[in-house]
Enzyme design. Structure first.
Site, PDB file in Angstrom:
ATOM      1  N   CYS A 119       0.831  -1.216   0.000  1.00 23.34           N
ATOM      2  CA  CYS A 119       0.000   0.000   0.000  1.00 23.34           C
ATOM      3  C   CYS A 119       0.865   1.265   0.000  1.00 23.34           C
ATOM      4  O   CYS A 119       1.734   1.422   0.853  1.00 23.34           O
ATOM      5  CB  CYS A 119      -0.923  -0.001   1.222  1.00 23.34           C
ATOM      6  SG  CYS A 119      -1.961   1.470   1.224  1.00 23.34           S
ATOM      7  N   LYS A 133       1.784  -9.726  -0.229  1.00 27.15           N
ATOM      8  CA  LYS A 133       1.540  -8.956  -1.454  1.00 27.15           C
ATOM      9  C   LYS A 133       2.395  -7.701  -1.404  1.00 27.15           C
ATOM     10  O   LYS A 133       2.429  -7.021  -0.380  1.00 27.15           O
ATOM     11  CB  LYS A 133       0.061  -8.583  -1.543  1.00 27.15           C
ATOM     12  CG  LYS A 133      -0.300  -7.703  -2.728  1.00 27.15           C
ATOM     13  CD  LYS A 133      -1.823  -7.617  -2.870  1.00 27.15           C
ATOM     14  CE  LYS A 133      -2.269  -6.788  -4.056  1.00 27.15           C
ATOM     15  NZ  LYS A 133      -2.283  -5.352  -3.786  1.00 27.15           N
TER      16      LYS A 133
HETATM   17  C1  LIG Z   1      -9.701   1.461  -4.069  1.00 22.73           C
HETATM   18  C2  LIG Z   1      -8.509   0.564  -3.922  1.00 22.73           C
HETATM   19  C3  LIG Z   1      -8.194   0.056  -2.687  1.00 22.73           C
HETATM   20  C4  LIG Z   1      -7.098  -0.807  -2.533  1.00 22.73           C
HETATM   21  N1  LIG Z   1      -6.851  -1.370  -1.312  1.00 22.73           N
HETATM   22  C5  LIG Z   1      -5.868  -2.307  -1.182  1.00 22.73           C
HETATM   23  C6  LIG Z   1      -5.696  -3.036   0.032  1.00 22.73           C
HETATM   24  O1  LIG Z   1      -6.441  -2.862   1.015  1.00 22.73           O
HETATM   25  N2  LIG Z   1      -4.682  -3.940   0.073  1.00 22.73           N
HETATM   26  C7  LIG Z   1      -3.846  -4.177  -1.002  1.00 22.73           C
HETATM   27  O2  LIG Z   1      -2.949  -5.013  -0.925  1.00 22.73           O
HETATM   28  N3  LIG Z   1      -4.010  -3.511  -2.156  1.00 22.73           N
HETATM   29  C8  LIG Z   1      -5.011  -2.614  -2.277  1.00 22.73           C
HETATM   30  N4  LIG Z   1      -5.220  -2.014  -3.475  1.00 22.73           N
HETATM   31  C9  LIG Z   1      -4.381  -2.400  -4.640  1.00 22.73           C
HETATM   32  C10 LIG Z   1      -5.048  -3.560  -5.414  1.00 22.73           C
HETATM   33  O3  LIG Z   1      -5.150  -4.708  -4.614  1.00 22.73           O
HETATM   34  C11 LIG Z   1      -4.246  -3.896  -6.685  1.00 22.73           C
HETATM   35  O4  LIG Z   1      -2.952  -4.298  -6.311  1.00 22.73           O
HETATM   36  C12 LIG Z   1      -4.126  -2.716  -7.639  1.00 22.73           C
HETATM   37  O5  LIG Z   1      -5.370  -2.060  -7.807  1.00 22.73           O
HETATM   38  C13 LIG Z   1      -3.594  -3.168  -9.015  1.00 22.73           C
HETATM   39  O6  LIG Z   1      -4.450  -4.121  -9.594  1.00 22.73           O
HETATM   40  P1  LIG Z   1      -5.511  -3.709 -10.761  1.00 22.73           P
HETATM   41  O7  LIG Z   1      -4.728  -2.995 -11.816  1.00 22.73           O
HETATM   42  O8  LIG Z   1      -6.108  -5.006 -11.205  1.00 22.73           O
HETATM   43  O9  LIG Z   1      -6.522  -2.793 -10.108  1.00 22.73           O
HETATM   44  C14 LIG Z   1      -6.285  -1.134  -3.643  1.00 22.73           C
HETATM   45  C15 LIG Z   1      -6.612  -0.604  -4.889  1.00 22.73           C
HETATM   46  C16 LIG Z   1      -7.701   0.229  -5.050  1.00 22.73           C
HETATM   47  C17 LIG Z   1      -8.029   0.767  -6.419  1.00 22.73           C
END
Ligand SMILES: Cc1cc2nc3c(=O)[nH]c(=O)nc-3n(C[C@H](O)[C@H](O)[C@H](O)COP(=O)(O)O)c2cc1C
Length: 335
Positions: free
Chosen positions: A107, A146
């Site tokens: 994060c 992660k």
């Molecule tokens: C609104 C939002 C909240 C997120 N919260 C977390 C979280 O709580 N823990 C985490 O490991 N990643 C979090 N992420 C990251 C996502 O898990 C992911 O790694 C990131 O969006 C990239 O993947 P994508 O391109 O498929 O969205 C968050 C992403 C978004 C957009």
């Protein structure tokens, strides 16, 4: 049709399809995960939970980690920078039904990194190792992790941290292939995901920017990852995951439903959120979801605008129903 890739194995869990719903804070609550899982997610992960907050056990925090019997398997994600606090938190979430405990080293949000949590841990790989060892030793279930590539482009520590993870007994690693400083800018670099897969024996889950079923499956094959994780692109479009499952199971990919059918599912999502969270919490949370379901629907901009200002669930649902009626009458006129 035989599956085209193996299941993802994490400890005793055989996960099929090897497709994971990304943890998303403020989004992937229990209701949302239960609604989206049947579309084809083999594994779902909670929103991240602060290991410090678990010391105080507020009602909201406890609600986030209470998994008993709802999904299986489900992974509960923790963040924090102190090994002992993370270990104690892991024991609590395990007690509350987590099948897998996931550690967040990804994060980039200021409120998290200012206390050295999330991706800020990547600035101290020794600390990462201590946290992972403490959590692995604390629980009798698999622990996963992660992360991002590193804090900055000039300090890509992902292979080092992942090897330490493997050495202390972490059972799978997810890589969101951006640096912390990048936030969501630029593109996820899947070359790094391929490199990580080559470097590890434990399963690797690739994550970042997957928004097309064929591209997702091609990326999976090209990098050899054991699973893929999808986040933003599935919001308002869980059918993307069904398409990926079709391809992984060797079937022709089903078409995306009509806009009217997508909005019907949006109404189911809305009503379920109201039933489970109550109207006062569901209405503001559903605004962002409705906006996502409306993406790409002709003439939806005005409706999106009105939903943002509508204070009750009944009025919001009536607006969505009105849009469905309009779409269907347009379609019958066009036929
Ligand atoms: C609104 C939002 C909240 C997120 N919260 C977390 C979280 O709580 N823990 C985490 O490991 N990643 C979090 N992420 C990251 C996502 O898990 C992911 O790694 C990131 O969006 C990239 O993947 P994508 O391109 O498929 O969205 C968050 C992403 C978004 C957009």
């Amino acid at each position: 049709m035989p599956p085209t890739v193996p299941a993802l194995t994490i400890g005793a869990h055989e996960i099929w399809p090897p497709v994971v719903l990304a943890p998303m804070s403020g989004v992937t609550n229990r209701t949302m995960r239960a609604l989206y899982k049947p579309f084809g997610f083999g594994l779902t992960v909670t929103e991240f939970v602060s290991s410090n907050a678990l010391k105080y056990g507020s009602k909201r925090t406890m609600e986030m980690i209470d998994q008993h019997g709802i999904e299986s398997p489900v992974s509960t994600q923790l963040w924090g920078d102190d090994p002992a606090t993370m270990a104690a938190a892991a024991r609590v979430v395990r007690e509350c039904g987590a099948d897998i405990v996931d550690i967040n080293f990804g994060c980039p949000a200021p409120k998290v990194v200012k206390t050295n949590g999330g991706s800020a841990c990547l600035r101290d790989v020794q600390r990462c190792e201590e946290i992972m060892r403490a959590v692995v030793d604390a629980v009798d279930c698999p622990v996963t992790m992660k992360m991002r590539l590193g804090w900055t482009e000039s300090d890509l520590v992902y292979i080092d941290v992942a090897k330490r993870a493997q050495a202390v007994g972490v059972q799978a690693v997810t890589l969101h292939a951006r640096t912390a400083r990048q936030f969501y800018r630029g593109e996820a670099n899947w070359d790094h995901i391929a490199r990580l897969k080559d470097a590890l024996d434990i399963p690797v889950i690739g994550n970042g920017d997957l928004d097309d079923a064929r591209v997702a499956v091609d990326r999976m094959r090209a990098t050899g990852v054991d699973a893929i994780m999808l986040g933003r692109a599935t919001l308002g479009n869980p059918w993307l995951v069904s398409q990926i499952r079709d391809l992984l199971e060797g079937r022709e990919m089903q078409a995306t439903p009509t806009p009217a059918d997508r909005l019907r599912f949006c109404m189911v999502h809305y009503r379920t959120m109201v039933d489970e969270l109550g109207e006062a919490r569901a209405v503001p949370q559903m605004r962002k979801h409705v906006a996502l379901y409306l993406k790409g629907i002709p003439g939806a901009a005005v409706l999106r605008e009105r939903i943002m200002r509508t204070p009750t669930a009944d009025e919001s649902l009536a607006l969505i129903q009105g849009c469905i009626d309009r779409l269907e009458s347009d379609a019958s006129l066009a036929a």
